[in-house]
Scaffold this active site. Sequence first.
Site, short mmCIF file in Angstrom:
data_model
loop_
_atom_site.label_atom_id
_atom_site.label_comp_id
_atom_site.label_asym_id
_atom_site.label_seq_id
_atom_site.Cartn_x
_atom_site.Cartn_y
_atom_site.Cartn_z
N ARG A 143 -2.16 1.63 5.28
CA ARG A 143 -2.59 0.39 5.93
C ARG A 143 -3.63 0.67 7.00
O ARG A 143 -4.55 -0.14 7.22
CB ARG A 143 -1.37 -0.33 6.53
CG ARG A 143 -0.51 -0.98 5.44
CD ARG A 143 0.93 -1.12 5.88
NE ARG A 143 1.75 -1.90 4.96
CZ ARG A 143 2.31 -1.41 3.84
NH1 ARG A 143 2.15 -0.14 3.52
NH2 ARG A 143 3.05 -2.18 3.08
N ARG A 188 3.16 1.02 -14.30
CA ARG A 188 3.85 0.23 -13.27
C ARG A 188 3.41 -1.23 -13.29
O ARG A 188 2.23 -1.54 -13.47
CB ARG A 188 3.64 0.88 -11.90
CG ARG A 188 4.25 2.28 -11.91
CD ARG A 188 4.32 2.90 -10.58
NE ARG A 188 5.16 2.15 -9.67
CZ ARG A 188 5.21 2.39 -8.37
NH1 ARG A 188 4.47 3.33 -7.85
NH2 ARG A 188 6.01 1.68 -7.60
N ASP A 217 13.32 3.49 -0.71
CA ASP A 217 12.82 4.82 -1.09
C ASP A 217 13.82 5.93 -0.80
O ASP A 217 13.63 7.08 -1.19
CB ASP A 217 11.49 5.11 -0.39
CG ASP A 217 10.38 4.22 -0.92
OD1 ASP A 217 10.54 3.65 -2.02
OD2 ASP A 217 9.34 4.08 -0.24
C1 S3P Z 1 5.73 0.40 0.05
C2 S3P Z 1 6.65 -0.53 -0.36
C3 S3P Z 1 7.78 -0.24 -1.25
C4 S3P Z 1 8.05 1.26 -1.33
C5 S3P Z 1 6.79 2.05 -1.50
C6 S3P Z 1 5.83 1.81 -0.36
C7 S3P Z 1 4.62 -0.01 0.92
O1 S3P Z 1 7.47 -0.72 -2.55
O2 S3P Z 1 8.94 1.54 -2.37
O3 S3P Z 1 7.09 3.43 -1.56
O4 S3P Z 1 3.96 0.84 1.53
O5 S3P Z 1 4.39 -1.22 1.03
P1 S3P Z 1 7.75 -2.23 -2.99
O6 S3P Z 1 6.96 -3.12 -2.13
O7 S3P Z 1 7.32 -2.31 -4.42
O8 S3P Z 1 9.23 -2.42 -2.83
#
Ligand code: S3P
Length: 441
Positions: free
Chosen positions: A27, A128, A329
């Site tokens: 981000r 994905r 995670d």
């Molecule tokens: C993340 C959100 C999660 C997480 C990923 C990182 C992020 O995924 O599993 O490792 O940085 O916004 P999801 O938004 O698909 O749950």
Amino acid sequence: MANVTILPVRKVEGVIEVPGDKSISHRAVMLSSIAEGTTAISNFLMGEDCLHTIKAFKQMGIKIVHSPWSMVNSPKVIIEGKGLRGLKKPKKELYLGNSGTTMRLLLGILSGQDFECVLSGDESLSGRPMKRVAEPLALMGAKITTKDDGRKTRDEEMYPPLKIIGQYPLKAIRYKSPIASAQVKSAVLLAGLYAEGITEVEEPSLSRDHTERMLKAFSAKVKTAGLAASIEGSPLKSPGSIFVPGDISSAAFFMVAASVLGQSSVRLKNTGINDTRTGIIDILKKMGARIELSSIREEGGEPVADITVYSSRLKGVLIEGAEIPRAIDELPVLMVAAVFAEGKTVIKGAGELRVKETDRIASMVGNLKKLGADIRAEGDDVIINGTGLLRGATVDSLGDHRTAMSMVIAGLKAEGKTTVLDTACINTSFPEFENILHKLV
Ligand code: S3P
């Protein structure tokens, strides 16, 4: 293909600092690139996923200087932002490796650009699901299609490579997301920067809120209320500098190791303790773990602390509902903890694990079974009877970094030798994992 061999250890002990948070590092690059002004990001995660984000923005004309890959101890990135509309059409497709976060969040930003581009990734990323972000972004006016050779028709989903044609301005929407996903929420909020009016996303339970927090630090007109976040399109202003806290998802591996290995004590300095990410602490505590937080403070809008974990006797628990996104995670390594807990652990409704870098229910159940664990999946639930015993064997990461690291931790308390195959994937999120583990054993 790299493999890791693990012999059992009696304890883990020491003071360490895990590298910067992956979600926040992504981000920081994205917002700095589309903000006005220069941003210096310190403690940036020099993992492959975040380096793919940097490369993508460089390909779109952003000047980014970063310390070399080897300087993992003082990673700094300096970005000259070009403003919301300063990105240039890339000369070729943007290849994003293994990084789902890069692809989904970038789709949000690209929705508001008036150029076309193609996003692709490795084999895992190409499998994905992307409809979850493509659908709301299409409602806002973006055109997202699978590139001709994409695996487009399987189960009505949308898989990369994707072609996106942005539009400016976008239409503001109010979107009720069917899943608690920070990637979906963030993609819509980032597109909202380019929309006329107020864009709102509501989710069924709260996912990580790093985007909302960082948007605030960049002076965006963003508001949060319960399960909803909204944004009004306006320019971003760089805060000048950003500190990335240590990644609690990386710290989680050592938290579990310290909890299950007798007479251990590990202190994890400068770790992020954002409430939307601390499911691992709450769940381990519920299992009976001894975890203490000290030096609690705030750095750039994110709470940070030193976390100390001591060994303890764990008991089986039920993990469900709002706990799932708060530990999404960390569920693989929590399965390892559950093997060493007394009694039954049930992880309920963890279907999102099936669409991560690999199907993490299948990869963890299969691998832990190979080590002799009493674990099974029932639909999207995982049931583990803690036997306290594992026997070393050869297991396979299936190219998934969190499966790989979780199985290394399991190997520390298994009898005999454990070999984890295909561990190069660890570099996507935690290149220093093995070095740090060596310091603790
Ligand atoms: C993340 C959100 C999660 C997480 C990923 C990182 C992020 O995924 O599993 O490792 O940085 O916004 P999801 O938004 O698909 O749950």
